[in-house]
Design an enzyme around this catalytic site. Structure first.
Site, mmCIF file in Angstrom:
data_model
loop_
_atom_site.group_PDB
_atom_site.id
_atom_site.type_symbol
_atom_site.label_atom_id
_atom_site.label_comp_id
_atom_site.label_asym_id
_atom_site.label_seq_id
_atom_site.Cartn_x
_atom_site.Cartn_y
_atom_site.Cartn_z
ATOM 1 C CG ASP A 183 1.063 7.820 4.548
ATOM 2 O OD1 ASP A 183 1.096 6.614 4.847
ATOM 3 O OD2 ASP A 183 0.716 8.240 3.423
ATOM 4 C CG HIS A 185 3.754 6.162 1.381
ATOM 5 N ND1 HIS A 185 4.369 5.781 0.214
ATOM 6 C CD2 HIS A 185 2.769 6.999 1.011
ATOM 7 C CE1 HIS A 185 3.792 6.364 -0.815
ATOM 8 N NE2 HIS A 185 2.806 7.116 -0.360
ATOM 9 C CD GLU A 209 -2.570 7.396 5.052
ATOM 10 O OE1 GLU A 209 -2.644 7.159 3.830
ATOM 11 O OE2 GLU A 209 -2.731 8.535 5.538
ATOM 12 C CD GLU A 235 -2.473 5.111 0.417
ATOM 13 O OE1 GLU A 235 -1.649 5.324 -0.494
ATOM 14 O OE2 GLU A 235 -2.554 5.800 1.435
ATOM 15 C CG HIS A 285 -6.020 7.674 -0.538
ATOM 16 N ND1 HIS A 285 -5.757 7.426 -1.868
ATOM 17 C CD2 HIS A 285 -4.820 7.959 0.027
ATOM 18 C CE1 HIS A 285 -4.455 7.552 -2.090
ATOM 19 N NE2 HIS A 285 -3.867 7.883 -0.960
#
Length: 382
Positions: A183, A185, A209, A235, A285
């Site tokens: 991720d 992020h 991700e 997400e 998610h």
């Protein structure tokens, strides 16, 4: 039957639960929350209750459209998360009224169980190889980790090397076939995301991700050109209209809507169906609580393109309370061979320990994500 009350409970570690009650004693639970903005979402739920109280709880599609369309200003994290939790609770209520799981009301399930992955490491990933091995030894077949700490637009290759070393150590520890999600992020900007995508290529990752923030989705073609690793994102997208432009672009292989943010079961089902038409997979998610996970599993049951499910048991955010604390029967989320069964109980398939919820709501929480800064003092993406 008429809706009589919408009651919110802010419970640790960072969650918001909602109970919808009716004049016939039938109720439903939902989880409307934005991490770090729980009180704001609770206020939004209270505003939406003005319309809902006195209404037939079974008219879920119409209620969704009124909550979304009748306010003129629409969308975004707070509005869609409030709608999401209300929608989950209405589906739970309807399933309880008809004594069947939500997936049965939505046409029946297409799978009996779904693969899950476990988080390893924390906000600043460390000792991830050991953690990955421990998780795999407990039966999980996939893990996810934060790939980097903060990164400037252009940063030292030392940070890239450190990220690659962590992934290499995990791959060596767990073997060639355990799924690894990395991720980014949203911490990484396009120049460094291209470098990381290329350097991670040899490790046969399950996905990378949020390689860049969703608002910078136009950078995805350049990043995708650097790698064959599947790209996951979503997400921080909240509606089918948000996902429409992502799917049209054709660079994302896995979408990750969060049914506590993306309009609940009603809207997320439509998002998943849109993705299926583009041959894109779904990995919902869910770093949240048990009601959110139960809602996710109802969607996993009916979404053909769902392939893996996030869950928060043991995640680094869950310090004072964890996933199983608020439910009467924790075995409903038993993980076997890296999978979790789709719940068969009525509604969302779980029973909430309401007395414990009320006791912990008296304690409450005021969770906030950390504020990071770069070495030069400028604020960093967390």
């Amino acid at each position: 039957m008429k809706i009589t009350a919408l009651k919110t409970y802010m419970v640790p570690p960072r969650w918001l639960f909602l109970k919808i009650e009716t004049d016939e004693g039938i109720f439903g639970w939902g989880e409307p929350v934005v991490e770090g903005r729980a009180a704001t979402v609770a206020a939004m739920v209270e505003e939406l209750s003005d319309y809902l109280i006195g209404k037939d709880p079974f008219l879920i599609e119409d209620h969704w459209n009124v909550m979304y369309r009748a306010g003129f200003y629409r969308g975004g994290a707070i509005h869609m998360s409030a709608i999401a939790g209300i929608d989950q609770a209405l589906w739970d209520l309807k399933g309880r009224a008809f004594n069947m799981p939500v997936w049965q009301l939505l046409g029946g399930k297409c799978r009996d169980r779904i693969r899950v992955y476990s988080w390893i490491g924390g906000d600043r990933p460390a000792d991830t190889a050991r953690a990955a091995k421990e998780v795999v030894d407990r039966g999980f077949t996939a893990v996810k980790m934060n790939g980097t700490e903060e990164l400037q637009f252009i940063d030292s290759h030392q940070k890239v090397d450190e990220a690659i070393a962590r992934v290499a150590a995990i791959r060596e520890a767990v073997g060639p076939y355990v799924g690894i999600g990395v991720d980014f992020h949203g911490r990484v900007h396009k120049p460094m995301a291209k470098v990381l995508a290329r350097e991670l290529q040899p490790f046969d990752l399950m996905f990378i991700e949020e390689p860049v923030l969703s608002e910078n989705f136009e950078a995805l073609p350049e990043i995708a050109a650097q790698t064959s690793i599947p790209i996951a994102l979503g997400e921080r997208l909240f509606s089918r209209w948000d996902f429409k432009r992502i799917l049209e672009q054709g660079c994302v292989d896995i979408i990750q809507p969060d049914p506590s943010h993306s309009g609940g079961i009603t809207e997320t089902r439509k998002i998943a169906a849109m993705a299926e038409a583009y041959d894109v997979a779904v990995a919902l998610h869910c770093p949240l609580g048990p009601i959110a996970l139960a809602a996710n599993l109802q969607l996993d049951a009916i979404s053909y393109n769902a392939f893996i499910q996030e869950q928060s048991l043991g995640i680094h955010y869950n310090k004072s309370n964890d996933l199983l604390d608020y439910i009467v029967d924790p075995s409903v989320f038993s993980y076997v061979d890296g999978h979790v069964a789709i719940p068969d109980g009525p509604g969302l398939g779980i029973e909430i320990n309401e007395e414990y919820v009320k006791a912990k709501a008296a304690e409450g929480h005021r969770w906030r994500n950390p504020v990071w800064r770069h070495a030069d003092g400028s604020v960093a993406e967390w």
